[in-house]
Each structure stands twice: as C-alpha cells, then as structure tokens.
Motif scaffolding. Structure first.
Motif, short mmCIF file in Angstrom:
data_model
loop_
_atom_site.label_atom_id
_atom_site.label_comp_id
_atom_site.label_asym_id
_atom_site.label_seq_id
_atom_site.Cartn_x
_atom_site.Cartn_y
_atom_site.Cartn_z
N GLN A 157 0.80 -1.21 0.00
CA GLN A 157 0.00 0.00 0.00
C GLN A 157 0.84 1.27 0.00
O GLN A 157 0.39 2.31 -0.48
N ASP A 158 2.06 1.19 0.56
CA ASP A 158 2.89 2.38 0.68
C ASP A 158 3.79 2.62 -0.51
O ASP A 158 4.51 3.62 -0.56
N ARG A 159 3.75 1.72 -1.49
CA ARG A 159 4.60 1.88 -2.67
C ARG A 159 3.96 2.84 -3.66
O ARG A 159 2.75 2.81 -3.88
N ARG A 165 -2.70 4.09 -5.55
CA ARG A 165 -1.90 5.31 -5.48
C ARG A 165 -1.64 5.89 -6.88
O ARG A 165 -1.68 7.11 -7.08
N ARG A 166 -1.34 5.03 -7.83
CA ARG A 166 -1.10 5.50 -9.19
C ARG A 166 -2.34 6.17 -9.77
O ARG A 166 -2.26 7.23 -10.40
N LEU A 195 -7.94 3.92 2.54
CA LEU A 195 -7.56 5.23 2.04
C LEU A 195 -6.34 5.78 2.80
O LEU A 195 -5.43 6.36 2.19
N ARG A 196 -6.33 5.58 4.11
CA ARG A 196 -5.18 6.02 4.89
C ARG A 196 -3.91 5.30 4.45
O ARG A 196 -2.83 5.90 4.38
N SER A 197 -4.01 4.03 4.11
CA SER A 197 -2.83 3.28 3.68
C SER A 197 -2.32 3.75 2.33
O SER A 197 -1.17 3.51 1.98
N TRP A 198 -3.19 4.42 1.55
CA TRP A 198 -2.80 4.95 0.24
C TRP A 198 -2.39 6.42 0.31
O TRP A 198 -2.24 7.08 -0.72
N GLY A 199 -2.23 6.96 1.50
CA GLY A 199 -1.71 8.31 1.63
C GLY A 199 -2.72 9.39 1.97
O GLY A 199 -2.34 10.55 2.15
#
Length: 223
Positions: A157-159, A165-166, A195-199
């Motif tokens: 998720q943090d990549r 994220r993309r 959503l939090r894990s995606w920033g």
C-alpha cells in the motif's frame, strides 16, 4: 443531496498465480516485491463518449470487486452506474482506467467549483476552513471513487506503484489539483483504513472529526 461515500476497496480478488518452487539448495529470493508500474497495468483517461461506450464494462468491474454473491453484485452494479451516470455530466469530470488485457481498476471525480462548493454531493458543510481556501482557488478535486481489486488494499500500500496510489495521483495531476478531497462514513473502518494506507490523511487532527451534520468525515490527499 445524498453524500456519496467513496467506493469501498474491493473485497473480492482474482486468483493469483502460485509461487514457483525453488530447486533443492537454491537460494530463496525472499518475498516478492510485486509488479512495478512498467510491468503492471496501463493507465489512461476515458473521454465521456468512451465512458458511455464502456459503461457496462465499468459496471461489471464494480460488481466483481464489491464482494458477495450475484444478488449483491446486481444491486451494487446498478447503484454504481446510476451514480456514475450523474457524475459524468459534472463540469471537468474525469475518469481513469487501469488495464492489462482486461479492465482492472478505475478512479474518477470532478473539480469542486471555485469559490462555490455548495451542492457538490453535500460536501460544503463538512469542509474545514483550510480546505475551503483551496476550493476558493478552484484547485480542489473531489475523488468520488476508486475501484481496485482486493490485493491493492492488502499488498504494498505504501509503494508509489500501488495501483490505487497511481490512479489517484494521476487523476489529481491531470486536473492540476492542489488537493484531493473525499467523504467517508466514519463507521466504515475498512474504507478509512484503505484510504489512509494509500496516503490520504484527516483534514484536521489525527482522527475523523465528528459533525452535528451527519456521520461523514473528510479525508484529503496532497497539499
């Protein structure tokens, strides 16, 4: 106006390819790091005409990633297509798809009218002053939905190359948005966590603020 809760990240997942066995004595390469963007899905925006042409396909994608059985899929698909049909008429609406040989994900939304966020899915009452100032500049973008397979919520998720994220980064960049915003049901912990894990972050403080106006809270991205 009904407040639109962003698409809940998928609860179903396509079958993954099994890991390859290693010959006796061979060095274990360790856990796989996942596909890079170059090896993964291709992202591209659709025009309104293309969205109309692929309406059924987008509905199928949503149903397949909604979890449950056929009865749940049919209800979820219908509700999603009704929302999408209304949103696509919004000024500045944008929708990105991710695809390989098949459709694998999408994200969509539209700009909040500069200086006048009233009536945009009931958004305005929930916006703190810091977000209203971005809306006044015309660079606030409402992300209405992110539709991705379950693995995107659970893996890497943090990549930066995580598919969600993309999609969200590209969507904001294509609309020159200074800040993305979305509404979530504070009781829907799975969506908030994804959503939090995606920033995404809380608009104020370190929790979703309670509101006398309802159960929804604001998350923001960027800025």
């Amino acid at each position: 106006m009904t407040v639109h809760v962003p698409v809940r990240p998928a609860t179903t997942e396509r079958q993954e390819r099994p890991a390859e066995a290693h010959p006796p004595g061979a060095r274990n390469p360790g856990p796989r790091q996942g596909c890079s963007p170059q090896a993964g899905e291709r992202l591209r925006p659709l025009t309104r005409r293309q969205i109309e042409d692929r309406f059924a396909e987008l509905g199928d994608l949503y149903a397949q990633t909604s979890g449950g059985g056929p009865r749940v899929w049919n209800a979820a698909r219908g509700a999603f297509l009704r929302r999408l049909g209304a949103d696509v008429r919004r000024p500045g609406f944008g929708l990105l798809i991710a695809e390989t040989t098949v459709l694998t994900g999408c994200a969509y939304g539209y700009p909040v009218p500069g200086g006048d966020p009233r009536g945009v899915r009931g958004l305005e009452p929930y916006l703190p002053g810091s977000v209203l100032s971005v809306a006044a500049s015309g660079r606030l973008f409402l992300v209405c939905g992110i539709v991705v397979p379950a693995r995107v919520r659970r893996q890497h998720q943090d990549r930066a190359w995580n598919l969600a994220r993309r999609l969200q980064t590209r969507l904001l960049a294509e609309h020159d948005a200074a800040l993305g915003v979305t509404l979530v049901d504070r009781t829907d912990g799975a969506t908030v966590q994804a959503l939090r894990s995606w920033g995404w972050r809380y608009a104020e403080g370190d929790t979703l603020q309670s509101s006398v106006l309802g159960r929804y809270g604001v998350l923001v991205l960027g800025g």
